[in-house]
Design a protein around this motif. Structure first.
Motif, PDB file in Angstrom:
ATOM      1  N   PHE A 145      -9.055   5.166  33.543  1.00 48.30           N
ATOM      2  CA  PHE A 145      -7.665   5.384  33.126  1.00 48.30           C
ATOM      3  C   PHE A 145      -6.852   5.947  34.285  1.00 48.30           C
ATOM      4  CE2 PHE A 145      -9.641   5.308  28.913  1.00 48.30           C
ATOM      5  CZ  PHE A 145      -8.712   4.620  28.167  1.00 48.30           C
ATOM      6  N   GLN A 146      -7.449   6.873  35.024  1.00 48.93           N
ATOM      7  CA  GLN A 146      -6.721   7.480  36.127  1.00 48.93           C
ATOM      8  C   GLN A 146      -6.402   6.470  37.220  1.00 48.93           C
ATOM      9  OE1 GLN A 146      -9.124  10.794  37.392  1.00 48.93           O
ATOM     10  NE2 GLN A 146      -8.668  12.021  35.550  1.00 48.93           N
ATOM     11  N   GLU A 147      -7.228   5.471  37.411  1.00 51.55           N
ATOM     12  CA  GLU A 147      -6.969   4.468  38.442  1.00 51.55           C
ATOM     13  C   GLU A 147      -5.702   3.667  38.172  1.00 51.55           C
ATOM     14  OE1 GLU A 147     -10.189   1.895  39.235  1.00 51.55           O
ATOM     15  OE2 GLU A 147     -11.571   3.484  39.846  1.00 51.55           O
ATOM     16  N   VAL A 148      -5.333   3.502  36.917  1.00 52.08           N
ATOM     17  CA  VAL A 148      -4.125   2.738  36.580  1.00 52.08           C
ATOM     18  C   VAL A 148      -2.963   3.667  36.269  1.00 52.08           C
ATOM     19  CG1 VAL A 148      -5.419   0.740  35.768  1.00 52.08           C
ATOM     20  CG2 VAL A 148      -4.853   2.574  34.159  1.00 52.08           C
ATOM     21  N   GLY A 149      -3.113   4.982  36.613  1.00 50.98           N
ATOM     22  CA  GLY A 149      -2.008   5.924  36.464  1.00 50.98           C
ATOM     23  C   GLY A 149      -1.893   6.562  35.087  1.00 50.98           C
ATOM     24  N   ILE A 150      -2.964   6.558  34.312  1.00 51.82           N
ATOM     25  CA  ILE A 150      -2.919   7.165  32.974  1.00 51.82           C
ATOM     26  C   ILE A 150      -3.740   8.460  32.997  1.00 51.82           C
ATOM     27  CG2 ILE A 150      -3.515   6.869  30.540  1.00 51.82           C
ATOM     28  CD1 ILE A 150      -3.248   3.882  30.901  1.00 51.82           C
ATOM     29  N   LYS A 151      -3.090   9.566  32.668  1.00 50.84           N
ATOM     30  CA  LYS A 151      -3.806  10.828  32.496  1.00 50.84           C
ATOM     31  C   LYS A 151      -4.385  10.831  31.092  1.00 50.84           C
ATOM     32  CE  LYS A 151      -3.186  15.828  32.441  1.00 50.84           C
ATOM     33  NZ  LYS A 151      -2.202  16.945  32.487  1.00 50.84           N
ATOM     34  N   TYR A 152      -5.711  10.881  31.009  1.00 58.34           N
ATOM     35  CA  TYR A 152      -6.361  10.604  29.723  1.00 58.34           C
ATOM     36  C   TYR A 152      -7.354  11.700  29.351  1.00 58.34           C
ATOM     37  CZ  TYR A 152      -9.112   8.078  26.198  1.00 58.34           C
ATOM     38  OH  TYR A 152      -9.756   7.699  25.051  1.00 58.34           O
ATOM     39  N   HIS A 153      -7.284  12.134  28.101  1.00 57.77           N
ATOM     40  CA  HIS A 153      -8.296  12.965  27.452  1.00 57.77           C
ATOM     41  C   HIS A 153      -8.591  12.326  26.102  1.00 57.77           C
ATOM     42  CE1 HIS A 153      -8.411  16.460  30.193  1.00 57.77           C
ATOM     43  NE2 HIS A 153      -7.133  16.158  30.421  1.00 57.77           N
ATOM     44  N   SER A 154      -9.849  12.133  25.810  1.00 53.57           N
ATOM     45  CA  SER A 154     -10.233  11.377  24.616  1.00 53.57           C
ATOM     46  C   SER A 154      -9.692  12.033  23.340  1.00 53.57           C
ATOM     47  CB  SER A 154     -11.753  11.281  24.521  1.00 53.57           C
ATOM     48  OG  SER A 154     -12.130  10.659  23.307  1.00 53.57           O
TER      49      SER A 154
END
Length: 483
Positions: free
Chosen positions: A461-470
């Motif tokens: 997710f971080q590679e495409v610019g999304i800050k992600y927490h499940s």
């Protein structure tokens, strides 16, 4: 006359110095003014001597505890008024029932009628209890409990439980306990006020613990007593702004993403090893689990309910979304669900569809290519996988329109798997829609939106610019609510 009282059990009060003696009358000598007891007990403890003799001058009071059979027979012969008597000592006291004066010092004991109820002694001395009602601790070592016959049982032998454990409670419990009167003495408000004042003293210090300790905050039963960091409800951020947002049951914000960002996310996941086949398997498992829940779960799918197996109609197109539907149908068929799979005949199909069809054929599910072969009666659930994200021209195909019309006329609830974003109205109105990874900005025709976890790692997710927490917690499929 004196021999008539031999064998009776009596209790002799000899004052505070000599105490109380109890035993069986062995002899009465009127000449010497003496009475003898065999097997005597002194203050509840068995004496070491077999017999004790008392002078009338030493006797303060005498009570008959049990009358022998010989005395009863003699009393019956003498008349009804002589059935129970008491030996009075030489003292000049008056008996309650006698009414006459006592015998002189050197006179023989006088026989007077005895009342059934015990009487108080003169001078405030209470009646002497029966020796068997005393505590077992009064007996010396190696002393057996004396046997006795109870007057309440009509002179017959008491059972062993009464003899061992009898505590004379019958006389104590003659009056009923007044529960209401006793409860009225309890002032609940005063007691709680006292507890409250004892817990808080001065400026909030507790009555227990270190002086000056502040009273801690009061918590409800559903509150955490441990201090924790404040919850951040926006744990997922996306590059695009102004997209549609959803929220989970716990309040976490889940933003939607565009189809272009969704494609980039899947491509990045595939480059790290999350291939299409793995995503198809994960999507099929999550979608089948959701479908099994919608079908009734353990209330419907039980070994005792094999005659009412649910029926599911799968409508699939020749694309990736269709392959996802076939994977879902395979898992449903493995769980004893009647699956009817609709897939039109095409000369060229995706490799993923071909492999999924081969696996589906091993389950025993039914494959049809014509809408006319679909069930005529309503099914339990329709799973719609007709639409494609990239090919919107399929809606103009005759097989598509026929399948959509059949779904709308079947009157069964519809579950759409990975529906596309389209400005046009949905050909099949869905009650539920299942999105993958992150939701797309779906329209109202998609129904209730659910989100399934297909196993994309956080760094992807971080590679495409999304800050992600499940947001899934302990589940793989969660419901989403429109903001």
């Amino acid at each position: 006359m004196a021999l008539d009282w031999v064998g009776n059990l009596v209790s002799i009060h000899c004052g505070p110095t000599l105490g109380v003696y109890q035993g069986e009358i062995s002899s009465v000598d009127q000449t010497s003014q003496t009475i003898s007891l065999r097997n005597p007990f002194h203050n509840g403890v068995k004496c070491t001597v077999p017999e004790v003799t008392f002078s009338a001058m030493d006797i303060k009071d005498l009570k008959i505890l049990e009358i022998s059979k010989n005395s009863i027979e003699v009393s019956k012969q003498n008349g009804p008024n002589s059935s129970s008597t008491t030996l009075m000592p030489h003292s000049g006291r008056k008996d309650k029932g006698g009414g006459g004066g006592g015998a002189p010092v050197n006179s023989a004991p006088v026989m007077v009628p005895n009342k059934a109820e015990p009487r108080l002694q003169e001078g405030g001395v209470s009646p002497v209890p029966h020796y068997s009602k005393r505590s077992s601790s009064c007996r010396g070592p190696n002393q057996a409990t004396p046997k006795k016959n109870g007057l309440k049982n009509g002179g017959h032998m008491k059972n062993k439980d009464d003899e061992c454990f009898g505590d004379g409670m019958d006389d104590v419990l003659d009056e009923d306990f007044d529960f209401e009167g006793n409860l009225a003495l309890f002032d609940k408000a005063a007691v709680f006020s006292q507890i409250e004042s004892s817990e808080r003293r001065g400026n909030g210090a507790r009555s227990r613990g270190t002086p000056g300790e502040q009273t801690p905050s009061r918590y409800r039963h559903d509150e955490n007593i441990l201090e924790a960091k404040p919850v951040v409800y926006r744990q997922i951020t996306v590059p695009q702004n102004g997209m549609k947002e959803y929220s989970t049951d716990s309040g976490l914000v889940v933003p939607s993403i565009s189809f272009e960002l969704h494609k980039r996310l899947l491509a990045a996941a595939e480059s790290h090893g999350l291939s299409l086949e793995r995503r198809l398997e994960m999507t099929g498992v999550c979608a089948s689990q959701m479908a099994l829940t919608l079908l009734g779960g353990p209330n419907r799918l039980t070994p005792k309910n094999v005659h009412q197996r649910p029926t599911v109609a799968l409508l699939c197109g020749p694309h990736v979304q269709g392959a996802q539907g076939i994977s879902c149908g395979r898992h449903l068929a493995n769980h004893e669900v009647e699956v009817v799979l609709f897939l039109p005949n095409f000369v060229k199909m995706l490799e993923a569809i071909t492999s999924e069809l081969a696996l589906f054929g091993k389950t025993g599910g039914r494959l049809v290519s014509n809408v006319k072969d679909l069930p005529e009666t309503p099914v339990d659930l329709v799973i719609n996988c007709l639409d494609s994200h990239e090919n919107g021209f399929l809606r103009d195909q005759p097989w598509y329109k026929a399948a959509a019309d059949w779904a709308n006329q079947n009157r069964a609830p519809v579950l759409s798997i990975d529906p596309p974003v389209s400005g046009q109205a949905h050909a099949v109105e869905a009650k539920w829609s299942l999105s993958l990874g992150l939701p797309l900005p779906l329209s109202e025709g998609a129904g209730r939106v659910y989100l399934c976890d297909i196993g994309i790692p956080r760094q992807v997710f971080q590679e495409v610019g999304i800050k992600y927490h499940s947001p899934f917690g302990c589940k793989f499929v969660i419901p989403l609510h429109s903001e």
